[in-house]
Write an enzyme that holds these catalytic residues in place. Structure first.
Site, PDB file in Angstrom:
ATOM      1  N   GLU A 141      19.615   8.999   7.973  1.00  0.00           N
ATOM      2  CA  GLU A 141      18.560   8.548   8.888  1.00  0.00           C
ATOM      3  C   GLU A 141      17.210   9.236   8.663  1.00  0.00           C
ATOM      4  O   GLU A 141      16.159   8.606   8.766  1.00  0.00           O
ATOM      5  CB  GLU A 141      18.998   8.733  10.345  1.00  0.00           C
ATOM      6  CG  GLU A 141      20.040   7.720  10.823  1.00  0.00           C
ATOM      7  CD  GLU A 141      21.440   7.991  10.280  1.00  0.00           C
ATOM      8  OE1 GLU A 141      21.665   9.075   9.705  1.00  0.00           O
ATOM      9  OE2 GLU A 141      22.315   7.107  10.418  1.00  0.00           O
ATOM     10  N   HIS A 189      27.829   5.090  21.194  1.00  0.00           N
ATOM     11  CA  HIS A 189      27.333   3.727  20.947  1.00  0.00           C
ATOM     12  C   HIS A 189      26.677   3.145  22.183  1.00  0.00           C
ATOM     13  O   HIS A 189      26.515   1.946  22.293  1.00  0.00           O
ATOM     14  CB  HIS A 189      28.472   2.806  20.486  1.00  0.00           C
ATOM     15  CG  HIS A 189      28.994   3.195  19.142  1.00  0.00           C
ATOM     16  ND1 HIS A 189      29.927   4.174  18.974  1.00  0.00           N
ATOM     17  CD2 HIS A 189      28.681   2.756  17.907  1.00  0.00           C
ATOM     18  CE1 HIS A 189      30.183   4.322  17.681  1.00  0.00           C
ATOM     19  NE2 HIS A 189      29.439   3.471  17.020  1.00  0.00           N
TER      20      HIS A 189
END
Ligand SMILES: Cc1ncc(C[n+]2csc(CCOP(=O)(O)OP(=O)(O)O)c2C)c(N)n1
Length: 794
Positions: free
Chosen positions: A519, A586
């Protein structure tokens, strides 16, 4: 002497002149380091970190650096910046003193400490300059290793420019991708994960990145044996070595005191890098640090006498002198004269820099003193005025503080009315000097983009939300060759939620691309490419994983415009998805942490994909860096397909009243907006009329005061989100009550309803008990209404 360029890129010089010029430049840079340290130790500057000991390697690197190329480096690179003609000695001292005039200190207008370099890539209107006519340096940041992710993007831009035919006539930005991105890093900072992530990604992407490690064996007081396996970065990186298939990184090793070897190595390495896009590592060993790490402390505390003696003998300038003498090019006396000349020159430039710095403050000091003379007619002001008038070389801080004290002591007396106006003038002036350019203040500001309403056919087709985004990106990619989308799983399968389905096939793998799971460097790709005129859309697969990239988003992307005082921009769009799903990693919604980390960016929290596409369209018309958080549970929800997809633009910074009401203002955003909408419906049946407001963007938030105006009408406020308590809901509450002045309209205590303070538990029940539910929203509303009308809501 004047503020002249020290560029080594001069034509028509003989080999002998070139060598002597390099010698002169090396000594000018060294003398600047030596004097810079004195300036700090005598109190004229706050902090100093210099490039002494690294001069030759940087001159050699500069020899291979061409117009259109880019640097992403760190605080030791003064000689390089001088050698490419982008740093004068006067500018170097201006930065040390924090001169706020960008003519004098173009890297940051005094905002960054000395040693943080940058060239100005945009003009006063925020428009790109011709980057191919310039030697470019992206703006440095202090976190060591933080220059790495951006470097990857700067190099990757060349790859894109080379391979995307439609960009070949973008001659202001590229010569068909022949530009090299040069990185520099200290040997100890290669311990950072960002270094390894970048090296791996550069090898995978095969980009023209030339990475130099300035190896002096120490990270402040910690020696290499505690930093680097096998005490050699080139040795441990040898697994990356370029193979016969052209895969990997070409590694060079060279001694930092060997001028001839350095020049040859860089020439060879950069040729390969430029022509074949082979990533390079140049490990420059045996560099010295004559003055130690920085002005904070002395290295004698932790370095041995033997080492310090070695520094003397193997100082690159001592070795350079020996080399020149051995060539028979010059005499000892001539070289001594060059050295003395360099010293005198640096001293003069320093003096001129100091005079210019003082003059910029003294003009205000003189006027202030004149006002203080008048204020002395008030007895209480006399000691304060006298103290300031006598002060030697006061700064703006002392000036404003004394003015403030005088104004207080004068207790509103009419004699100080003019001083009071002067104080206001100075305050405005200094606010601009120190706080402007956080966001774009010019024509390309996101706030200047004209909104366009979404339009629909009478019988609009209802589609999955993800199809709106897919068709939107199809439209943008077709229209603008500079738009690129990339991220984990974005290319071949078109994203985990299929928002880029089929787009790689249509637009090719240089424009719609898969990336590794990394990322921070995905963020870096976006930063670097957007600094070179492209419009990257970088996807972070899930909001919870943005933490890997948050450091670089905060320290680099969000601060580009501010830390260069409007000299650079990086209009990258970061796209992610988050909020409510089911799973501890999530379904996070850490929006408070994000908005408080990335001031300088736009943060959009659309409630559906129609709105998300409209926001992307707005962002692409402006040049602000932005984060867009799509609702994770919205890709399969049905939405009507707008007929002007790609053309309609949702405003940014403007909240929206989605349902009018009278009894209470309910502000929410993203996924919880839908829960609130359902609760509002139920409550309406019970006779409670709620005004439902969608914040839509958190940065900037509600610039026109829609929430405050609603509160003025309803007198009650509930804010709902799924961040932790005290997160983004508190941020919104603070804005509505204080900046918008909403506190004065409250008839009952304002309420924030957030998620639990822990990460959300897995599964539907876990979600229900972790995040606000419809029932929670209803109870919160009823709680407020009971307090207001106890008889009606028993
Ligand atoms: C992320 C981060 N951690 C710590 C620091 C403090 N710091 C500044 S310079 C430095 C040493 C860096 O050593 P090296 O990379 O070898 O470069 P050198 O200064 O020796 O050229 C440290 C620890 C920092 N600026 N950033």
């Amino acid at each position: 002497m004047s503020n002249f360029s020290l560029s080594i890129h001069q034509t028509g010089l003989s080999a002998q002149q070139t060598l002597l010029n390099d010698y002169r430049l090396a000594w000018i840079s060294r003398e600047a380091s030596l004097l810079g340290r004195k300036e700090v130790l005598t109190g004229k500057a706050k902090f100093g970190i210099f490039g002494d000991g690294k001069e030759l390697a940087q001159i050699a690197m500069a020899r291979a650096f061409k117009k259109g190329d880019w640097r992403s480096g760190y605080y030791r690179d003064q000689t390089f910046m001088m050698a490419i003609g982008e740093l004068t000695v006067r500018q170097y001292f201006a930065a040390l003193y924090a001169h706020t005039d960008i003519e004098q200190e173009p890297a940051s207008g005094g905002r960054q400490m000395g040693g943080h370099y940058a060239t100005r890539t945009i003009d006063n209107q925020g428009q790109w300059k011709n980057l191919m006519e310039m030697y470019n340096s992206s703006s440095d940041i202090s976190p060591t290793g933080g220059q790495m992710p951006r470097l990857l993007g700067l190099a990757q831009a060349s790859k894109v420019f080379k391979n995307v035919q439609e960009l070949h006539d973008w001659v202001q930005f590229t010569d068909k991708g022949n530009e090299v991105a040069f990185g520099t890093i200290g040997d100890s900072s290669t311990s950072e994960g960002l270094f390894w992530e970048t090296m791996n990604a550069a090898a995978v992407l095969h980009v023209p990145m030339c990475m130099s490690v300035w190896d002096n064996g120490w990270g402040i007081s910690v020696p290499k044996k505690f930093q680097t396996a096998k005490e050699s970065i080139s040795e441990v990186l040898s697994g990356f070595e370029l193979n016969d298939n052209g895969e990997g990184i070409k590694i060079f090793k060279v001694k930092g005191w060997n001028y001839a070897e350095l020049v040859l190595t860089y020439a060879k390495a950069v040729k390969l890098c430029r022509e074949q896009h082979v990533p390079i590592l140049v490990h420059v060993e045996e560099l010295t640090q004559p003055q130690g790490h920085s002005t904070s402390g002395s290295h004698e505390r932790y370095k041995s006498k033997e080492l310090l003696d070695w520094y003397q003998d193997w100082d690159c300038l001592v070795q350079f002198k020996k080399f020149i003498l051995a060539q028979g090019i010059s005499s000892e006396e001539e070289l001594e004269a060059i050295q003395q000349e360099a010293k005198a020159f640096v001293r003069q430039e320093q003096k001129d820099a100091w005079s210019s710095f003082r003059a910029s403050i003294d003009e205000d000091v003189q006027t202030t003193k004149a006002h203080f003379e008048s204020a002395k007619s008030i007895a209480a002001c006399v000691p304060i005025a006298d103290a300031f008038i006598k002060a030697k070389e006061p700064g703006r801080k002392e000036m404003m503080s004394s003015i403030h004290q005088i104004l207080r002591a004068a207790k509103g007396s009419p004699e100080i009315q003019v001083l009071s106006q002067w104080a206001q003038f100075l305050n405005d002036k200094y606010t601009r000097l120190y706080s402007s350019e956080l966001y774009n203040e010019g024509p390309l500001s996101v706030m200047n983009v004209q909104p366009v309403e979404a339009e629909y056919e009478a019988q609009a087709e209802m589609v999955d939300g993800r199809m709106i985004l897919r068709d939107f990106w199809d439209y943008q990619l077709g229209k603008r060759p500079e738009v690129l989308i990339f991220g984990e799983d974005v290319g071949k399968i078109g994203g985990v939620n299929q928002t880029c389905e089929g787009l790689q096939e249509k637009y090719g793998e240089f424009r719609v691309a898969d990336t590794g799971i990394r990322e921070a460097t995905i963020m870096g790709q976006a930063i670097g490419m957007s600094m070179r005129g492209l419009r990257p859309v970088a996807e972070i697969q899930y909001l919870d994983y943005i933490y890997y990239a948050l450091q670089i988003m905060r320290d680099d992307l969000a601060s580009v415009r501010y830390r260069t005082a409007g000299g650079q921009k990086a209009p990258a769009i970061i796209s992610t998805r988050g909020h409510r799903l089911e799973g501890i990693w999530h379904s996070g919604s850490p929006m408070g942490a994000i908005v408080n980390s990335v001031r300088g960016m736009v943060v959009c929290v659309p409630r559906n994909m129609t709105q998300a596409a409209g926001m992307y369209a707005t962002l692409l018309e402006s040049d602000e860096p932005a984060l867009v958080v799509e609702c994770l549970n919205g890709y399969r929800s049905k939405e009507a397909m707008p007929k002007n997809l790609g053309e309609y633009r949702t405003p940014v910074g403007i909240a929206e009243v989605v349902e009018p009401g009278e009894d209470l203002t309910l502000v929410s955003y993203g996924s919880t907006f839908h829960i609130c909408a359902a609760a509002v419906k139920e409550l309406r049946a019970e006779g409670i009329s709620i005004e439902l407001v969608d914040a839509r963007t958190l940065l900037p938030f509600d610039t026109s005061g829609i929430c405050g105006a609603s509160l003025k009408k309803t007198n009650r406020l509930l804010i709902v989100d799924e961040d932790v308590p005290g997160g983004a809901s508190a941020y919104l509450l603070n804005d509505i009550l204080t900046r918008q002045g909403g506190y004065q309209y409250l008839d009952s205590a304002p309420v924030t309803l957030a998620a639990k303070p822990h990460l959300p538990a897995y599964g539907s029940d876990g979600d229900y008990f972790s995040k606000p539910s419809i029932e929670d929203v209803i109870d919160s509303v009823l709680g407020i209404m009971k307090e207001a009308k106890p008889d009606n809501f028993a």
